[in-house]
Design an enzyme around this catalytic site. Structure first.
Site, PDB file in Angstrom:
ATOM      1  N   LYS A  54       0.842  -1.207   0.000  1.00 15.04           N
ATOM      2  CA  LYS A  54       0.000   0.000   0.000  1.00 15.04           C
ATOM      3  C   LYS A  54       0.870   1.247   0.000  1.00 15.04           C
ATOM      4  O   LYS A  54       0.609   2.203  -0.726  1.00 15.04           O
ATOM      5  CB  LYS A  54      -0.939  -0.012   1.220  1.00 15.04           C
ATOM      6  CG  LYS A  54      -2.090  -1.008   1.079  1.00 15.04           C
ATOM      7  CD  LYS A  54      -2.830  -1.243   2.389  1.00 15.04           C
ATOM      8  CE  LYS A  54      -3.903  -2.318   2.176  1.00 15.04           C
ATOM      9  NZ  LYS A  54      -4.590  -2.691   3.426  1.00 15.04           N
ATOM     10  N   GLN A  98      -4.700  -1.239   9.622  1.00 15.73           N
ATOM     11  CA  GLN A  98      -4.650  -2.582   9.037  1.00 15.73           C
ATOM     12  C   GLN A  98      -5.286  -3.603   9.993  1.00 15.73           C
ATOM     13  O   GLN A  98      -4.915  -3.669  11.161  1.00 15.73           O
ATOM     14  CB  GLN A  98      -3.189  -2.960   8.739  1.00 15.73           C
ATOM     15  CG  GLN A  98      -3.029  -4.293   8.049  1.00 15.73           C
ATOM     16  CD  GLN A  98      -3.612  -4.316   6.639  1.00 15.73           C
ATOM     17  OE1 GLN A  98      -3.444  -3.386   5.867  1.00 15.73           O
ATOM     18  NE2 GLN A  98      -4.308  -5.381   6.303  1.00 15.73           N
ATOM     19  N   ASP A 121     -10.950   3.246   3.760  1.00 12.21           N
ATOM     20  CA  ASP A 121     -11.313   1.824   3.700  1.00 12.21           C
ATOM     21  C   ASP A 121     -12.829   1.643   3.588  1.00 12.21           C
ATOM     22  O   ASP A 121     -13.299   0.562   3.217  1.00 12.21           O
ATOM     23  CB  ASP A 121     -10.837   1.109   4.975  1.00 12.21           C
ATOM     24  CG  ASP A 121      -9.655   0.182   4.725  1.00 12.21           C
ATOM     25  OD1 ASP A 121      -9.380  -0.115   3.547  1.00 12.21           O
ATOM     26  OD2 ASP A 121      -9.036  -0.240   5.713  1.00 12.21           O
TER      27      ASP A 121
END
Ligand code: NAD
Length: 290
Positions: A54, A98, A121
Site C-alpha cells: 500500500k 490494518q 477503507d
C-alpha cells in the site's frame, strides 16, 4: 466457449495511472500532496506485506505515505489517541488501520473512531449507511474494484441478475449494495442458504467472496455469465480463488483469475479513495475518469 480473462493487473495499472494524473493536478492546485496514514499493529507477516504494498503504491501515485507501527501489546487508548491525532492532522486525507488487530483491541471501537471523511477503507458505519442510501462517502476497496471491473467488461449492469456469495461487512454486503446501485437484481447467498447452486445458475453476474477453494462449481455457472472471484486461498497448489477456475473458464463469458484479478484492484481503489478524499477536503474538482 472459452472466457475472456479479466486482466485485473492491467485495469489496476490504468486506474493507478489515472489517479497519478489527478494527483499532479491536485498538487498544482493546492501545493501539497494527498496523504495516506497507515497504522500497523504487531508483526503479522501478511499484514506487513499488505502495508508495504500500500505504501509503495501510494508513493508511486505521487502521494505521501505515512506509516505508524505499534507493538502487538499496545493498549487500545494509545491506538485511539493516534487515530485522534491523525483525524486532526490537515496533511492526512486518508486513515487506514490494518486489520486484524490484536485481541486486546476492539476493532469496532477503532473503526468508529476514524473520521468518516478520512475513512478511505469505507468500514465506518457512517460510510456503510451512506452507501446504503446512495450518498457520497467511501466504498470498501475490494467491492469497489469488483464493480469497476464489471463495468469495464459488461458496460451497463442495469437489469442484470447478480448473485453475491458471502455477506461479510467488508466484501459481500457492500458488493450487494454496489450492484443494487448499478440497477442489478441482487441476490445474496451465504452459509445458511439452502441451495446456493439454484441461485448461481440464474445469474448473469456471479461474485464469489466465500473463502473456500473451488467452492463455485463450473456446472453452476450459466453459460456466458461474468464471474468475479474475490477469494484468496492459500493451498498446497498455491494461491487459488473460490471458483473452480479450470472448469469455469470453459463456461463463463468472462472471469477474473486468482491471482491477478480482483487483488490488484483493491490497492488501486485505496489510492483512488485517498485522492478523492483529498479533493473533497480541499474543494478540488475530482477527475470524472477516476
Ligand atoms: P468472511 O469469512 O468474512 O465471509 C465469508 C462469507 O462466506 C460469509 O458471509 C459466509 O456466510 C459465506 N459462506 C461461508 N460458507 C458458505 C457456504 N458453504 N455457502 C455459501 N456461503 C458461505 O470472508 P471475507 O472477508 O468476505 O473474504 C472472502 C474471501 O475473499 C476470502 O478468501 C478472502 O481472503 C478474500 N478477500 C480478498 C480480497 C482481495 O483483495 N482480493 C479482499 C478481502 C477478502
Amino acid at each position: 466457449m472459452t472466457a475472456t480473462i479479466i486482466d485485473g493487473k492491467a485495469h489496476a495499472a490504468a486506474l493507478r495511472a489515472r489517479v497519478g494524473t489527478g494527483v499532479e493536478a491536485f498538487v498544482a492546485a493546492t501545493g501539497r500532496k494527498p496523504g495516506l496514514a497507515v497504522v500497523l499493529v504487531g508483526e503479522d507477516a501478511a499484514s506487513a506485506v499488505y502495508v508495504r504494498n500500500k505504501g509503495k503504491a501510494t508513493v508511486a501515485a505521487g502521494m505521501a505515505s505515512i506509516e505508524h507501527r505499534l507493538s502487538a501489546d499496545v493498549d487500545q487508548d494509545t491506538l485511539l489517541a493516534l487515530v485522534d491525532r491523525l483525524n486532526a492532522d490537515p496533511a492526512i486525507d486518508g486513515i487506514l488501520v490494518q486489520l486484524p488487530l490484536p485481541t486486546q483491541i476492539d476493532e469496532r471501537a477503532v473503526i468508529t473512531r476514524i473520521d468518516p471523511d478520512k475513512d478511505v477503507d469505507g468500514f465506518h458505519p457512517v460510510n456503510a449507511g451512506r452507501l446504503a442510501i446512495g450518498i457520497d462517502g467511501f466504498v470498501p476497496c475490494t467491492p469497489l474494484g469488483c464493480v469497476m471491473l464489471l463495468k469495464a467488461v459488461c458496460g451497463s449492469l442495469s437489469g442484470a441478475e447478480a448473485v453475491v456469495i458471502g455477506r461479510s461487512n467488508i466484501v459481500g454486503k457492500p458488493m450487494a449494495q454496489l450492484l443494487l446501485r448499478e440497477s442489478c437484481t441482487v441476490t445474496t447467498v451465504h452459509s445458511r442458504t439452502r441451495d446456493v447452486a439454484v441461485h448461481v445458475r440464474a445469474a448473469d453476474i456471479v461474485v464469489a467472496a466465500v473463502g473456500i477453494p473451488g467452492f463455485v462449481r463450473a456446472d453452476w455457472i450459466k453459460p456466458g455469465a461474468t464471474v468475479i472471484d474475490v477469494g484468496i486461498n492459500r493451498t498446497v497448489a498455491g494461491l487459488v480463488g473460490d471458483v473452480d477456475y479450470a472448469g469455469a473458464v470453459e463456461v463463463s463469458g468472462a472471469i477474473t483469475p486468482v491471482p491477478g484479478g480482483v487483488g490488484p484492484m483493491t490497492i488501486a481503489c485505496l489510492i483512488r479513495n485517498t485522492y478523492v478524499s483529498a479533493c473533497r477536503r480541499e474543494g478540488v474538482a475530482i477527475d470524472p475518469a477516476i
